[in-house]
Design an enzyme around this catalytic site. Structure first.
Site, PDB file in Angstrom:
ATOM      1  N   SER A   6       0.852  -1.192   0.000  1.00 21.12           N
ATOM      2  CA  SER A   6       0.000   0.000   0.000  1.00 21.12           C
ATOM      3  C   SER A   6       0.887   1.242   0.000  1.00 21.12           C
ATOM      4  O   SER A   6       2.029   1.192   0.480  1.00 21.12           O
ATOM      5  CB  SER A   6      -0.865   0.006   1.263  1.00 21.12           C
ATOM      6  OG  SER A   6      -1.370   1.296   1.539  1.00 21.12           O
ATOM      7  N   TYR A  43      -1.674  -0.972  10.391  1.00 17.39           N
ATOM      8  CA  TYR A  43      -1.749  -1.266   8.951  1.00 17.39           C
ATOM      9  C   TYR A  43      -0.418  -0.958   8.262  1.00 17.39           C
ATOM     10  O   TYR A  43       0.117  -1.784   7.508  1.00 17.39           O
ATOM     11  CB  TYR A  43      -2.884  -0.438   8.333  1.00 17.39           C
ATOM     12  CG  TYR A  43      -3.113  -0.712   6.858  1.00 17.39           C
ATOM     13  CD1 TYR A  43      -3.558  -1.960   6.429  1.00 17.39           C
ATOM     14  CD2 TYR A  43      -2.914   0.280   5.898  1.00 17.39           C
ATOM     15  CE1 TYR A  43      -3.779  -2.213   5.084  1.00 17.39           C
ATOM     16  CE2 TYR A  43      -3.136   0.037   4.552  1.00 17.39           C
ATOM     17  CZ  TYR A  43      -3.575  -1.218   4.152  1.00 17.39           C
ATOM     18  OH  TYR A  43      -3.799  -1.466   2.816  1.00 17.39           O
TER      19      TYR A  43
HETATM   20  N1  LIG Z   1      -8.739  -0.637  -1.156  1.00 15.36           N
HETATM   21  C1  LIG Z   1      -7.672   0.143  -1.009  1.00 15.36           C
HETATM   22  O1  LIG Z   1      -7.766   1.388  -1.035  1.00 15.36           O
HETATM   23  C2  LIG Z   1      -6.313  -0.465  -0.825  1.00 15.36           C
HETATM   24  C3  LIG Z   1      -5.207   0.377  -0.872  1.00 15.36           C
HETATM   25  C4  LIG Z   1      -3.933  -0.156  -0.707  1.00 15.36           C
HETATM   26  C5  LIG Z   1      -3.787  -1.511  -0.519  1.00 15.36           C
HETATM   27  N2  LIG Z   1      -4.888  -2.324  -0.472  1.00 15.36           N
HETATM   28  C6  LIG Z   1      -4.671  -3.749  -0.248  1.00 15.36           C
HETATM   29  O2  LIG Z   1      -5.326  -4.475  -1.259  1.00 15.36           O
HETATM   30  C7  LIG Z   1      -5.650  -5.766  -0.771  1.00 15.36           C
HETATM   31  C8  LIG Z   1      -7.094  -6.079  -1.109  1.00 15.36           C
HETATM   32  O3  LIG Z   1      -7.919  -5.190  -0.385  1.00 15.36           O
HETATM   33  P1  LIG Z   1      -9.356  -4.724  -0.885  1.00 15.36           P
HETATM   34  O4  LIG Z   1      -9.382  -3.272  -0.767  1.00 15.36           O
HETATM   35  O5  LIG Z   1      -9.721  -5.375  -2.144  1.00 15.36           O
HETATM   36  O6  LIG Z   1     -10.253  -5.265   0.332  1.00 15.36           O
HETATM   37  P2  LIG Z   1     -11.432  -6.324   0.445  1.00 15.36           P
HETATM   38  O7  LIG Z   1     -12.454  -6.107  -0.602  1.00 15.36           O
HETATM   39  O8  LIG Z   1     -11.842  -6.303   1.871  1.00 15.36           O
HETATM   40  O9  LIG Z   1     -10.688  -7.695   0.118  1.00 15.36           O
HETATM   41  C9  LIG Z   1      -9.848  -8.321   1.039  1.00 15.36           C
HETATM   42  C10 LIG Z   1      -9.747  -9.778   0.650  1.00 15.36           C
HETATM   43  O10 LIG Z   1      -8.848 -10.430   1.537  1.00 15.36           O
HETATM   44  C11 LIG Z   1      -9.473 -11.599   2.047  1.00 15.36           C
HETATM   45  N3  LIG Z   1      -8.978 -11.874   3.379  1.00 15.36           N
HETATM   46  C12 LIG Z   1      -8.951 -11.044   4.455  1.00 15.36           C
HETATM   47  N4  LIG Z   1      -8.471 -11.690   5.512  1.00 15.36           N
HETATM   48  C13 LIG Z   1      -8.165 -12.948   5.109  1.00 15.36           C
HETATM   49  C14 LIG Z   1      -7.644 -14.101   5.753  1.00 15.36           C
HETATM   50  N5  LIG Z   1      -7.354 -14.119   7.059  1.00 15.36           N
HETATM   51  N6  LIG Z   1      -7.451 -15.237   5.027  1.00 15.36           N
HETATM   52  C15 LIG Z   1      -7.754 -15.256   3.714  1.00 15.36           C
HETATM   53  N7  LIG Z   1      -8.276 -14.215   3.049  1.00 15.36           N
HETATM   54  C16 LIG Z   1      -8.480 -13.075   3.750  1.00 15.36           C
HETATM   55  C17 LIG Z   1     -10.963 -11.276   2.039  1.00 15.36           C
HETATM   56  O11 LIG Z   1     -11.742 -12.450   1.916  1.00 15.36           O
HETATM   57  P3  LIG Z   1     -12.535 -13.214   3.076  1.00 15.36           P
HETATM   58  O12 LIG Z   1     -13.048 -12.176   4.017  1.00 15.36           O
HETATM   59  O13 LIG Z   1     -13.581 -13.966   2.323  1.00 15.36           O
HETATM   60  O14 LIG Z   1     -11.512 -14.112   3.687  1.00 15.36           O
HETATM   61  C18 LIG Z   1     -11.086 -10.490   0.744  1.00 15.36           C
HETATM   62  O15 LIG Z   1     -11.230 -11.366  -0.358  1.00 15.36           O
HETATM   63  C19 LIG Z   1      -5.330  -5.752   0.730  1.00 15.36           C
HETATM   64  O16 LIG Z   1      -4.078  -6.350   0.952  1.00 15.36           O
HETATM   65  C20 LIG Z   1      -5.249  -4.265   1.048  1.00 15.36           C
HETATM   66  O17 LIG Z   1      -4.427  -3.986   2.148  1.00 15.36           O
HETATM   67  C21 LIG Z   1      -6.137  -1.833  -0.623  1.00 15.36           C
END
Ligand SMILES: NC(=O)c1ccc[n+]([C@@H]2O[C@H](COP(=O)([O-])OP(=O)(O)OC[C@H]3O[C@@H](n4cnc5c(N)ncnc54)[C@H](OP(=O)(O)O)[C@@H]3O)[C@@H](O)[C@H]2O)c1
Length: 264
Positions: free
Chosen positions: A145, A158
């Site tokens: 991130s 985070y």
């Molecule tokens: N959205 C942003 O602005 C942003 C910015 C920078 C980085 N990111 C990074 O991008 C990645 C994806 O995030 P997102 O924004 O798409 O969020 P999201 O929609 O909440 O997706 C997170 C995913 O991770 C899975 N997950 C969470 N905990 C888990 C665990 N213990 N075991 C296995 N799977 C797990 C969730 O699935 P289940 O709950 O079904 O397990 C879900 O599929 C993350 O690493 C986040 O830090 C996001």
């Protein structure tokens, strides 16, 4: 002599995308499948994974995988080996975000975030590496991130989890380079997903999950090892990061959430 450039996704690949039940991971999986690739998709919510897989039933293969459950990993490893004996790419995207309020050190919260983002990604990498070693051009990507650019209010858990992740995988890049493994780090800014829908502050330069996934896949296709996007947010954070620490700490006070005592 360096090898002639060939786009990585120009040939059909088998990939594993973690955290594919929603958000960026779901979009990565769908876009890879639409381009003709086979993708193992994992997360804890199997029902949500099955709904994603239903869109490309021949190409999207569901793997029930809780990255924080050590006891379930042996079963996940066997299932992964059966679904994809050889993996060309693993995109370790699963993660979570929780904020610390009022400067409190909430150890339970910090441990939850570290378990999902750091330990969980390492657990997935440990499962992926034996499968990647059989590929001709193996690629392992982790999703970090832009939070790692500088300290931000409430972001200790985070930011620390993502900074630890980056350090670890940069070391792995060095230690595995002789094997031909490409280790990449992808650093999104704000992306609209269920994770950020919970945020109670404004998110500058917000992208859609589809836009972010397409940008990430284009970077993987070109063989890039580091990607930070969008550039507008990178430039802004880079400017703040170049300030003396004490000046940034003063400026960043304006981003702090008022404490309960200070709230009228
Ligand atoms: N959205 C942003 O602005 C942003 C910015 C920078 C980085 N990111 C990074 O991008 C990645 C994806 O995030 P997102 O924004 O798409 O969020 P999201 O929609 O909440 O997706 C997170 C995913 O991770 C899975 N997950 C969470 N905990 C888990 C665990 N213990 N075991 C296995 N799977 C797990 C969730 O699935 P289940 O709950 O079904 O397990 C879900 O599929 C993350 O690493 C986040 O830090 C996001």
């Amino acid at each position: 002599m360096s090898k002639p450039f060939r786009a990585f996704l120009a040939t059909p690949r088998t990939a594993w995308v973690t955290g594919a039940s929603s958000g960026i991971g779901r979009e990565l999986a769908l876009q890879l499948a639409a381009a003709g690739h086979r993708v193992v998709i994992s997360a804890r919510n199997v029902q949500a994974l099955q709904a994603v897989a239903a869109q490309y039933p021949q190409q999207l293969l569901v793997l029930d995988f809780d990255a924080t459950d050590d006891s379930a990993c042996a079963v996940a490893a066997e299932r992964l080996a059966a679904l994809a004996p050889v993996l060309d790419a693993a995109i370790l995207n699963a993660g979570t975000c929780e904020y610390l309020d009022d400067g409190a050190i909430d150890l339970a919260l910090v441990r939850r975030v570290m378990a999902a983002n750091f330990d969980g990604t390492l657990q997935a990498a440990a499962l992926a590496l034996p499968r990647l070693q059989h590929a001709a051009e193996p690629a392992l990507y982790v999703v970090s991130s832009q939070v790692t650019a500088l300290p931000l209010t409430r972001s200790g858990a985070y930011g620390a989890s993502k900074a630890a992740l980056e350090y670890f995988f940069r070391c792995l890049r060095i230690d595995r380079q002789h094997t031909g493994l490409r280790v990449g780090i992808l650093r999104p800014g704000f992306v609209r997903t269920p994770l950020t829908d919970r945020n109670d502050f404004s998110m500058p330069f917000l992208w859609s999950a589809g836009q972010a996934a397409a940008h990430m896949l284009a970077a993987i296709d070109r063989g890039r090892e580091e990607l930070t996007f969008p550039h507008s947010l990178q430039a802004l954070l880079g400017l703040f990061a170049a300030l003396p620490h004490s000046l940034w700490a003063r400026l960043a006070q304006h981003m702090r959430k008022p404490t309960q005592e200070a709230t009228p």
